[in-house]
Design a protein around this motif. Structure first.
Motif, mmCIF file in Angstrom:
data_model
loop_
_atom_site.group_PDB
_atom_site.id
_atom_site.type_symbol
_atom_site.label_atom_id
_atom_site.label_comp_id
_atom_site.label_asym_id
_atom_site.label_seq_id
_atom_site.Cartn_x
_atom_site.Cartn_y
_atom_site.Cartn_z
ATOM 1 N N VAL A 22 0.837 -1.204 0.000
ATOM 2 C CA VAL A 22 0.000 0.000 0.000
ATOM 3 C C VAL A 22 0.866 1.245 0.000
ATOM 4 O O VAL A 22 0.585 2.224 -0.683
ATOM 5 C CB VAL A 22 -0.935 0.000 1.225
ATOM 6 C CG1 VAL A 22 -1.610 1.345 1.377
ATOM 7 C CG2 VAL A 22 -1.971 -1.082 1.086
ATOM 8 N N ARG A 25 3.466 0.955 -3.704
ATOM 9 C CA ARG A 25 2.962 0.806 -5.074
ATOM 10 C C ARG A 25 2.138 2.008 -5.479
ATOM 11 O O ARG A 25 1.518 2.661 -4.648
ATOM 12 C CB ARG A 25 2.125 -0.488 -5.181
ATOM 13 C CG ARG A 25 2.940 -1.754 -4.980
ATOM 14 C CD ARG A 25 4.063 -1.855 -6.027
ATOM 15 N NE ARG A 25 3.568 -1.927 -7.353
ATOM 16 C CZ ARG A 25 3.397 -3.066 -8.062
ATOM 17 N NH1 ARG A 25 3.746 -4.224 -7.505
ATOM 18 N NH2 ARG A 25 2.933 -3.051 -9.287
ATOM 19 N N ARG A 26 2.152 2.324 -6.807
ATOM 20 C CA ARG A 26 1.408 3.489 -7.288
ATOM 21 C C ARG A 26 0.135 3.108 -8.001
ATOM 22 O O ARG A 26 -0.702 3.962 -8.253
ATOM 23 C CB ARG A 26 2.304 4.293 -8.239
ATOM 24 C CG ARG A 26 3.514 4.852 -7.501
ATOM 25 C CD ARG A 26 4.515 5.385 -8.499
ATOM 26 N NE ARG A 26 3.901 6.399 -9.355
ATOM 27 C CZ ARG A 26 4.509 7.525 -9.674
ATOM 28 N NH1 ARG A 26 5.713 7.799 -9.202
ATOM 29 N NH2 ARG A 26 3.930 8.386 -10.470
ATOM 30 N N MET A 31 -2.868 -1.468 -5.036
ATOM 31 C CA MET A 31 -2.998 -1.030 -3.643
ATOM 32 C C MET A 31 -4.215 -1.674 -2.994
ATOM 33 O O MET A 31 -4.165 -2.123 -1.837
ATOM 34 C CB MET A 31 -3.129 0.497 -3.566
ATOM 35 C CG MET A 31 -1.806 1.210 -3.795
ATOM 36 S SD MET A 31 -2.030 2.978 -3.967
ATOM 37 C CE MET A 31 -2.282 3.419 -2.266
#
Lengths: 100, 625
Positions: A22, A25-26, A31
């Protein structure tokens, strides 16, 4: 290390893995998946304790979390869908219109 | 509904009808309602008076409405009709009706005819509430109400800033007195536990005297009376109140409302009988006011201002009578004064009407032949106020002078001397007014002179009735009529011998005043001009009313304005109130500006903060728990 301890370590690792996902990561969908991972880490931990203590309370809580997770994802996916329609991207960094 | 309630409600009905419908239904309707309601109220009052007589003078009480209950005490809108109320109610409705009739002529051309009659009826409603009320509370409602009606009528022509300001002045000065009245009511209620006036009087005159100083209560109520009845130091509003239409000056500012203070003190005589200190203060204030106003009246040139100061002076006479314990005599003077002063004011109205609005007596003269009815009635009323026998004013003034000397509740030679010289001044300035207005050479402009005409019958008829009443009214001995209720004070031993001396003296005084005025102002008024020239300084002081208005302006108005502006507005309002609010708002804005930087819009950072928070709380729990 007995079985319970191993299961607890596994649960904690799942939770930590999800949290790390969470945070770093983008991609919004990833997420969300990571959040499910965190929830399931907790579920595993609860189920283990329920089994060890021979009490139903932990098991009931697991079911509650299932329901909440299902409801949450049912809201989250349409929200993401609408965001993607508007922004044409899944990158979380571009959803910052409300920043101060 | 009882008759007493009916008396009160009739003028209120007139107010509502004229106020709501008057402009639509035309002058005929307004006249019928405006004069009809007071006339019916007068008839009902007479009926009540006959009932009172038939019932052996036992007071009639009537509860119209229970206002509220507090514990065991009920506050009622209740009315009370005894000898004193009867006299006052008959004056109010009787003279009131006459002045309504007069107004139909005087105000005929005014475009706010309906509004005028609505206000006048409203005034009668409140005045009747005042005199008929059984408890101080009802009286107070009437008391405030007549103040309101007075304000509305003084500022009736509110387009003129000066007149609007006069109305405001009357209202504000009265408020100062009302504060004293209210405090008096609080003290009475906390000490006696009731506001019913018969019960208060009983409490103070009965065996167990309430645990409160009667003088304190008496003084507080008297402060209220000084406001309404124009005594030192609150008399300044009455001369300015002449800005209203002349019939209003006659009804409210001479015959009825300004006597409310006298009525209050007479009604509460049970308190004052036990309050020698308060009574002394009343005597002193009354005597000073009478003398001071009479000297001011010597040097005024506006016909209504002279009459206004003479009203203040006559009210002073009434308060002297109250102060020495002759309550019935004070009411007697209220009664005779109502006739001759109403007649004088209405006569002045007729003069002003004839002179196309001119009020300056320097620009009058020689009117006797041109408006004979006005002249005869005015002359008769002047003789009555001056105290020439056998006119009404002679009897009441003579009795006041007598008790000023002989009362065992504060009569003295000094008091008699002050009152007698005031009576002399009264006779002098009233005849001066008569001479300058009606005799000598005409001094008005040719245009005005050309238009001089006698007033219509609706006005002159009323003048004749009032002149007749001022002539014969004195034969009705009101003090004797009121004696079972308001006992006259005892006579100091050895004073009886001087009774005829006082009577003779008061006749002599009136005649000397007449002769003096004839000498000074007869013909070309040369002696008067010489006196004026040699006492120019004194004349200027009197003409400017002892500069009391200027003094109040310097001593009260300006400091008040300065404090309001410099302290309350600039420091209190702008700095403290506005400053606090603005400061808080600015603080919130700046803090929000700083804090908003936390809202980066980056979900990762939020998640990281959640993690940090969780870790921190876990660590804290591990260390402390």
């Amino acid at each position: 290390m007995d079985k319970v301890q191993m299961l607890q370590v596994l649960a904690a690792s799942l939770f930590a893995l999800g949290l790390t996902g969470v945070i770093i990561r983008r991609n919004v969908l990833v997420m969300l998946m990571c959040m499910e991972l965190m929830l399931n880490g907790v579920n595993l931990s609860l189920a283990t304790f329920a089994h060890t203590l021979g009490s139903a309370v932990g098991a009931v809580l697991v079911f509650l979390i299932f329901v909440v997770a299902a409801a949450e994802i049912a809201i989250a996916i349409p929200v993401v869908l609408l965001l993607v329609r508007r922004k044409r991207t899944l990158d979380i960094e571009s959803y910052s219109d409300l920043k101060g | 509904m009882g008759l007493l309630t009916l008396i009160v409600l009739l003028p209120l009905l007139g107010f509502v009808l004229n106020g709501l419908l008057g402009n639509r239904l035309g002058k005929g309707f307004v006249t019928a309602v405006g004069c009809g309601m007071p006339a019916i109220a007068f008839a009902v009052t007479i009926k009540c008076f006959l009932d009172l007589q038939g019932g052996g003078w036992a007071p009639i009480a009537e509860t119209a409405y229970v206002w509220t209950m507090v514990g065991q005490d009920s506050f009622e809108v209740a009315f009370w009709f005894d000898r004193l109320t009867a006299v006052m109610a008959l004056i109010v409705t009787g003279v009131g009706t006459l002045i309504h009739v007069y107004s139909t002529g005087y105000m005929h051309e005014d475009k706010s005819y309906a509004r005028y009659f609505a206000y006048l009826n409203l005034f009668l409603f409140f005045m009747l509430l005042l005199v008929l009320g059984k408890s101080l509370l009802v009286l107070f409602v009437g008391w405030e109400g007549v103040g309101l009606a007075s304000y509305l009528l003084i500022g009736f022509w509110f387009g003129d800033m000066e007149k609007a300001a006069a109305g405001k002045k009357a209202f504000i000065v009265n408020r100062i007195g009302d504060a004293g009245f209210l405090l008096g009511m609080f003290v009475i209620y906390s000490a006696v536990g009731t506001l019913d006036m018969p019960r208060i009087n009983q409490a103070f005159t009965g065996g167990a005297v309430p645990a409160v100083s009667a003088s304190l209560v008496g003084l507080l109520l008297f402060i209220g009376a000084t406001g309404k009845s124009a005594q030192i130091p609150l008399y300044v509003w009455l001369p300015d109140a002449m800005a209203g239409p002349t019939p209003v000056s006659a009804l409210i500012h001479a015959a009825t409302m300004v006597t409310a203070g006298v009525y209050l003190v007479a009604r509460m005589s049970g308190i004052y009988l036990n309050a020698p200190e308060a009574s002394t203060v009343i005597t002193a204030v009354g005597a000073l006011t009478a003398l001071m106003a009479a000297t001011i009246a010597l040097a005024q040139d506006d016909i209504k201002k002279v009459l206004a100061y003479s009203t203040v002076s006559q009210l002073g006479f009434m308060f002297v009578a109250l102060g020495v314990g002759a309550y019935g005599v004070a009411v007697f003077h209220v009664y005779t004064h109502a006739f001759f002063k109403a007649c004088l004011f209405l006569g002045a109205g007729s003069v002003i009407h004839a002179m196309s609005g001119e009020q300056d007596i320097k620009k009058m003269g020689g009117l006797a032949k041109k408006i004979p009815i006005t002249f005869f009635t005015f002359a008769l009323a002047t003789a009555a106020i001056a105290g020439i026998p056998p006119l009404a004013g002679f009897f009441s003034k003579d009795e006041i002078l007598w008790y000023a000397l002989a009362s065992d509740r504060g009569g003295s030679w000094l008091l008699l001397a002050v009152m007698a010289s005031t009576a002399l001044l009264t006779a002098f300035y009233m005849f001066r007014l008569l001479w300058l207005t009606f005799f000598g050479k005409p001094r008005m402009l040719k245009d005005v002179e050309h238009h001089i005409h006698e007033s219509p019958p609706s006005m002159t008829g009323v003048l004749v009735v009032l002149a007749l009443l001022s002539a014969v009214g004195g034969f009705l001995s009101i003090p004797h009529f009121l004696e079972p209720m308001l006992a006259l004070p005892g006579v100091k031993p050895g004073m009886d011998a001087f009774h005829y001396f006082v009577v003779g003296g008061s006749i002599a005084i009136a005649l000397v005043g007449l002769a003096g005025a004839a000498f000074f102002f007869g013909g070309e008024a040369l002696p008067a001009a010489r006196i004026k020239a040699s006492f120019a300084g004194l004349y200027r002081v009197l003409n400017n009313k002892y500069y009391v208005d200027e003094f109040y302006d310097r001593a009260i108005n300006r400091p008040l304005l300065w404090i309001s502006d410099a302290v309350f507005l600039k420091v209190g309002d702008r700095l403290l109130v506005d400053g606090t609010l603005n400061g808080l708002a600015a603080l919130a804005q700046r803090a929000a500006g700083r804090l908003s930087r936390v809202q980066t819009g980056s979900l990762h950072k939020y998640a990281f903060m959640v993690l940090a928070g969780m870790v921190a709380s876990l660590v804290w729990m591990w260390r402390n728990g």
